[in-house]
Design an enzyme around this catalytic site. Structure first.
Site, mmCIF file in Angstrom:
data_model
loop_
_atom_site.group_PDB
_atom_site.id
_atom_site.type_symbol
_atom_site.label_atom_id
_atom_site.label_comp_id
_atom_site.label_asym_id
_atom_site.label_seq_id
_atom_site.Cartn_x
_atom_site.Cartn_y
_atom_site.Cartn_z
ATOM 1 C CD GLU A 138 -2.914 -1.098 2.354
ATOM 2 O OE1 GLU A 138 -3.886 -1.872 2.320
ATOM 3 O OE2 GLU A 138 -2.729 -0.265 3.279
ATOM 4 C CD GLU A 196 -3.702 -5.807 4.021
ATOM 5 O OE1 GLU A 196 -4.574 -4.995 4.413
ATOM 6 O OE2 GLU A 196 -2.485 -5.601 4.147
#
Length: 453
Positions: A165, A356
């Protein structure tokens, strides 16, 4: 069969080093920016920190056993850079390498495929002191670190993720100061975008030069952006935020170019051969996803756009109230499908690893000791249905990693929000499987969504 996932599908859970390991100063590990940030008063809820977290460093065997008991065939975890190369550069710490070697060997003993994330936000503080991701030198430093990882673990691990991320740790680390290192500086932000992209490209090449058989990609947190209102200001802000959140790393890494709205801001940082180095033939895209994001124009924001708070949203636009997780995030399975198909249709139909996805809920322990997290199970059913639909529609989805395996330290939110399928008593550190843990057991056994669970 119609409801079956592919036979070679990876079912797993994901974790992050700082959130679970603890032992922040043990066996030669040095300070990361999160050690510094969490020990700065007022930065984290209740001034909590990850000094102990859930002590995975000492309890990893118990945790891997719990994974094996429900037949998970993969585990995505991140490495603490400060365990392996404590100062970020220079000498390798044998005790840090040994810990991860033992963890990897335990996974392999249980037929669990390790997925290694090289960087999940915990930059060595010594590198931050030299400018962190805003310092161009870090592109070569990260490449050297990546070489050390492959030299030590590439003989046993097949899948590597460079960054987790990057849009999150650059926006929240350099724009709004919400996360470590806590800056509010646009110039540092734009420099960090480009430096992370270059670091990914250089690391990719370095790792492949050592072992061309390993698979490498980057994990991006991506979400459809929709305007909070129909105003022209919010419509423009949505284009801006989509650029910063969704495209600033996906486009250069996977398409070889920066989005048009970003070019002017990063151009001064681009050096000869940078774009060539960034644009590598990645083996996969990692996708983290939780919700779509409603965007609001905000002149007080350095980016002139931000996610809207719940009390600012006209939820009546869709004729009904939105359902939210404990994080205040909307439950929108269609957004998951849309995001996966965006990758399929706009990024060359790549292999997609869903790295995720999950939800936070209160998770109260009942008198009989059980944790009946039925809301989380319902969430998984809906989101997994969206995944299956995307596969049926041609997306090359290869995995699903639930966030997360066990309750942990949730960054600036401390220990309040629980995402795990295993409950952790943060005082005793006792692990207790939740009902969703057993849902996953049946999911893996059937290789299809157990709607009757």
């Amino acid at each position: 069969m119609k409801n079956k996932f592919p036979n070679d599908f990876f079912w797993g859970t994901a974790t992050a080093s700082y959130q679970i390991e603890g032992a922040t100063d043990k066996d030669g590990k040095s300070k990361s920016i999160w050690d510094t940030f969490t020990h700065t008063p007022g930065k984290v809820k209740n001034n909590e920190n990850g000094d102990t977290a859930v002590d995975h460093y000492h309890r990893y065997e118990e945790d891997i056993e719990l994974m094996a008991n429900i037949n998970l065939n993969s585990y995505r975890f991140s490495l603490a850079w400060t365990r392996i190369i404590p100062e970020g550069i220079g000498k390798i710490n044998p005790k840090g390498v040994d810990f991860y070697s033992r963890l990897i060997d335990k996974c392999l003993e249980k037929n669990i495929e390790p997925f290694i994330t090289l960087y999940h936000w915990d930059l060595p503080q010594s590198l931050q002191d030299k400018g962190g991701w805003a310092n161009r030198d870090i592109t070569n430093i990260f490449s050297d670190y990546s070489e050390a990882i492959v030299k030590n673990f590439g003989d046993r691990c097949n899948h590597f993720i460079t960054f987790n991320e990057p849009q999150v740790f650059t926006i929240h680390g350099y724009v709004d100061g919400y996360m470590a290192p806590g800056y509010k500086d646009l110039e540092k932000y734009f420099a960090s975008i480009h430096n992370v992209n270059v670091a990914h490209g250089k690391a990719f090449q370095a790792m492949k030069s050592l072992n061309n058989n390993i698979k490498i990609g980057c994990t991006l947190n991506m979400a459809p952006c929709i305007p909070a209102t129909k105003s022209s200001e919010d419509l423009h802000a949505t284009k801006l935020f989509d650029t910063y959140w969704n495209r600033s790393f996906a486009d250069p890494m996977y398409l070889g170019r920066y989005p048009e709205l970003l070019i002017d801001d990063v151009s001064k940082h681009i050096q000869q051969d940078d774009m060539k180095n960034i644009f590598q033939k990645n083996d996969f895209i990692g996708l983290n996803h939780y919700q779509h994001i409603r965007i609001k124009a905000d002149n007080k924001s350095l980016l002139k756009a931000r996610g809207a708070f719940n009390d600012e949203l006209p939820f009546g636009l869709d004729g009904k109230d939105a359902k939210l997780t404990l994080m205040g995030w909307e439950i929108v399975p269609d957004a998951y499908y849309d995001q996966i198909m965006d990758l399929k249709n706009n990024y060359g139909n790549p292999n997609i690893y869903l790295t995720e996805n999950g939800a936070a809920y209160p998770d109260l322990i009942e008198k009989n000791g059980e944790i009946n997290d039925t809301d989380r199970i319902d969430y998984f059913k809906k989101y997994l249905s969206a995944v299956k639909k995307s596969i049926d529609d041609g997306a090359k989805v290869k995995s699903y990693f639930a966030w997360t395996f066990m309750d942990n330290f949730e960054w600036a939110l401390g220990f309040e929000k629980r995402f795990g399928i295993v409950h952790v008593d943060f005082k005793t550190l006792k692990r207790t499987p939740k009902k969703s843990y057993y849902f996953f057991k049946k999911l893996v056994e059937q290789n299809s969504i157990p709607f009757d669970f």
